[in-house]
Design a protein around this motif. Structure first.
Motif, short mmCIF file in Angstrom:
data_model
loop_
_atom_site.label_atom_id
_atom_site.label_comp_id
_atom_site.label_asym_id
_atom_site.label_seq_id
_atom_site.Cartn_x
_atom_site.Cartn_y
_atom_site.Cartn_z
N PHE A 1 36.23 97.72 34.62
CA PHE A 1 35.00 98.30 34.95
C PHE A 1 34.02 98.24 33.59
O PHE A 1 33.92 98.72 32.43
CB PHE A 1 35.11 100.31 35.17
N ILE A 2 32.80 97.38 33.36
CA ILE A 2 31.52 97.59 32.21
C ILE A 2 30.74 97.99 32.37
O ILE A 2 29.68 97.65 33.52
CB ILE A 2 31.68 96.31 32.51
N GLY A 3 30.71 99.10 31.82
CA GLY A 3 28.70 99.46 32.16
C GLY A 3 28.00 99.42 31.04
O GLY A 3 28.14 98.95 30.26
N TYR A 4 26.42 99.22 31.48
CA TYR A 4 25.63 98.55 30.46
C TYR A 4 24.43 99.98 30.54
O TYR A 4 24.01 100.65 32.07
CB TYR A 4 24.91 98.07 31.23
N CYS B 1 21.73 103.05 34.35
CA CYS B 1 22.97 102.57 34.12
C CYS B 1 23.71 102.03 35.31
O CYS B 1 23.56 102.45 36.78
CB CYS B 1 23.55 103.90 33.66
N VAL B 2 24.05 100.66 34.92
CA VAL B 2 24.84 100.21 35.85
C VAL B 2 26.22 99.75 35.65
O VAL B 2 26.33 99.25 34.29
CB VAL B 2 24.35 98.52 35.71
N VAL B 3 27.47 99.97 36.06
CA VAL B 3 28.90 99.45 36.08
C VAL B 3 29.03 98.94 37.30
O VAL B 3 29.00 98.37 38.30
CB VAL B 3 29.56 101.15 36.79
N VAL B 4 29.47 97.55 36.00
CA VAL B 4 29.85 96.56 37.36
C VAL B 4 31.33 96.49 37.50
O VAL B 4 32.72 96.61 36.26
CB VAL B 4 30.05 95.03 36.54
N ARG B 5 31.98 95.75 38.52
CA ARG B 5 33.46 96.20 38.66
C ARG B 5 34.15 94.92 39.47
O ARG B 5 33.55 94.15 39.91
CB ARG B 5 34.06 96.92 40.39
N TYR B 6 34.67 94.57 38.19
CA TYR B 6 35.79 92.95 38.18
C TYR B 6 37.77 93.69 39.47
O TYR B 6 37.65 94.46 39.05
CB TYR B 6 36.43 92.49 37.18
N TRP B 7 37.54 93.04 40.56
CA TRP B 7 38.51 93.56 41.38
C TRP B 7 39.83 92.77 40.10
O TRP B 7 40.04 92.16 40.50
CB TRP B 7 38.67 93.20 42.49
N ALA C 1 30.42 104.22 32.88
CA ALA C 1 29.19 104.66 32.43
C ALA C 1 29.08 105.80 31.40
O ALA C 1 28.16 105.45 30.57
CB ALA C 1 28.98 105.72 34.35
N THR C 2 30.57 106.40 31.43
CA THR C 2 30.21 107.34 30.10
C THR C 2 30.44 106.75 28.72
O THR C 2 29.97 106.75 27.61
CB THR C 2 31.75 107.99 30.12
N LEU C 3 31.12 105.73 29.02
CA LEU C 3 31.27 104.54 27.22
C LEU C 3 30.32 104.18 27.21
O LEU C 3 29.76 104.23 26.35
CB LEU C 3 32.48 103.87 28.09
N ALA C 4 29.16 102.93 28.60
CA ALA C 4 28.26 103.09 27.88
C ALA C 4 27.43 104.35 26.66
O ALA C 4 26.56 103.65 26.36
CB ALA C 4 27.71 102.54 28.76
N ASP D 1 16.11 103.18 23.57
CA ASP D 1 15.20 102.04 23.74
C ASP D 1 15.44 101.09 23.52
O ASP D 1 15.46 99.65 23.28
CB ASP D 1 14.34 102.72 22.45
N LYS D 2 17.05 100.68 23.44
CA LYS D 2 17.71 99.43 24.01
C LYS D 2 18.98 100.19 24.13
O LYS D 2 19.49 101.18 24.50
CB LYS D 2 18.48 99.27 22.55
N ARG D 3 19.64 98.66 25.36
CA ARG D 3 20.58 98.40 25.64
C ARG D 3 21.93 98.95 25.05
O ARG D 3 22.17 98.51 24.35
CB ARG D 3 21.17 97.55 26.09
N SER D 4 23.27 99.43 25.81
CA SER D 4 24.54 99.61 25.11
C SER D 4 25.12 99.53 26.54
O SER D 4 25.45 99.26 27.90
CB SER D 4 24.74 100.92 24.82
N GLU D 5 26.95 98.98 26.08
CA GLU D 5 27.90 98.95 27.60
C GLU D 5 28.74 99.68 26.84
O GLU D 5 29.08 99.83 25.54
CB GLU D 5 27.46 97.08 27.38
#
Length: 217
Positions: A26-29, A98-104, A122-125, A12-16
């Motif tokens: 790689f930042i997962g939400y 689930c959104v995973v952002v990548r910084y090169w 994704a797993t960490l989020a 019910d709420k965002r995690s990351e």
């Protein structure tokens, strides 16, 4: 009844969570999501937070419509969106995105490296989320005579049954919500309590007439 029949897992709420692989970040939400149109707002929020990120890869699953999607956002086909989606499947999550952002980071990871990195993001989020066990619910309208209203209300309170609507006109009724898999069992319990009988003594006929209390007993 087993949880598999009418149970499901969601949030019910965002995690990351954040993962690093060969200088790439790689930042997962993980977001709660009710319908496909929510994706626009989710991606807009993520992209506004990470304007310089090279990729915003995602996957989502919706319970009621059984719709799912995954997107690699420019990464090689199958290296981002699908691994993210598989994490949702393995954790049995629905109504989530689930959104995973990548910084090169300057070093190529290769196909297997990308798959592993997006999977980990994704797993960490998911691991940082509070997973909720919920159940499919259905509503029932109970009709009753005013003469037994107090007894009926006390029975519903005793059985911890939620009343979602009340109607006190010439044909009074209460609308209750209960787990979809235990509708008949709920009627039986209410009947047994009102009639001061054991659950085993309630017949099929009692269940059929189960939505009328004190009217056609």
């Amino acid at each position: 009844m087993s949880e598999e029949i009418d149970g499901y897992k969601t949030i019910d709420k965002r995690s990351e969570g954040e993962h690093k692989a060969k200088s790439s970040k790689f930042i997962g939400y993980l977001f709660p999501m009710k319908e496909e149109s929510d994706l626009v707002d989710i991606l807009q929020e993520i992209k506004s937070m990470h304007l310089k990120a090279g990729h915003h890869c995602y996957a989502y699953r919706l319970r009621d419509t059984h719709i799912y999607r995954h997107n690699d956002d420019g990464e090689p086909s199958g290296t981002a969106g699908k691994p993210i989606y598989n994490r949702l499947l393995s954790h049995e999550l629905v109504d989530v995105c689930c959104v995973v952002v990548r910084y090169w980071g300057g070093t190529k990871l290769g196909t297997s490296g990308l798959i592993a990195a997006y999977k980990e993001g994704a797993t960490l989020a998911i691991n940082n989320a509070t997973i909720l066990q919920k159940y499919e619910e259905e509503s029932l309208e109970l009709f009753f005579d005013y003469a037994i209203m107090g007894q009926l209300m006390e029975t519903l309170k005793k059985l911890n049954i939620n009343i979602s609507e009340k109607s006190f006109d010439s044909n009074p009724s209460l609308t209750i919500t209960t787990r979809a898999s235990v509708i008949n069992e709920t009627i039986v319990k209410i009947k047994a309590d009102l009639l001061n009988r054991s659950v085993a003594d309630i017949t099929d006929a009692d269940v059929i007439e189960g939505l009328k209390f004190g009217i056609e007993e």
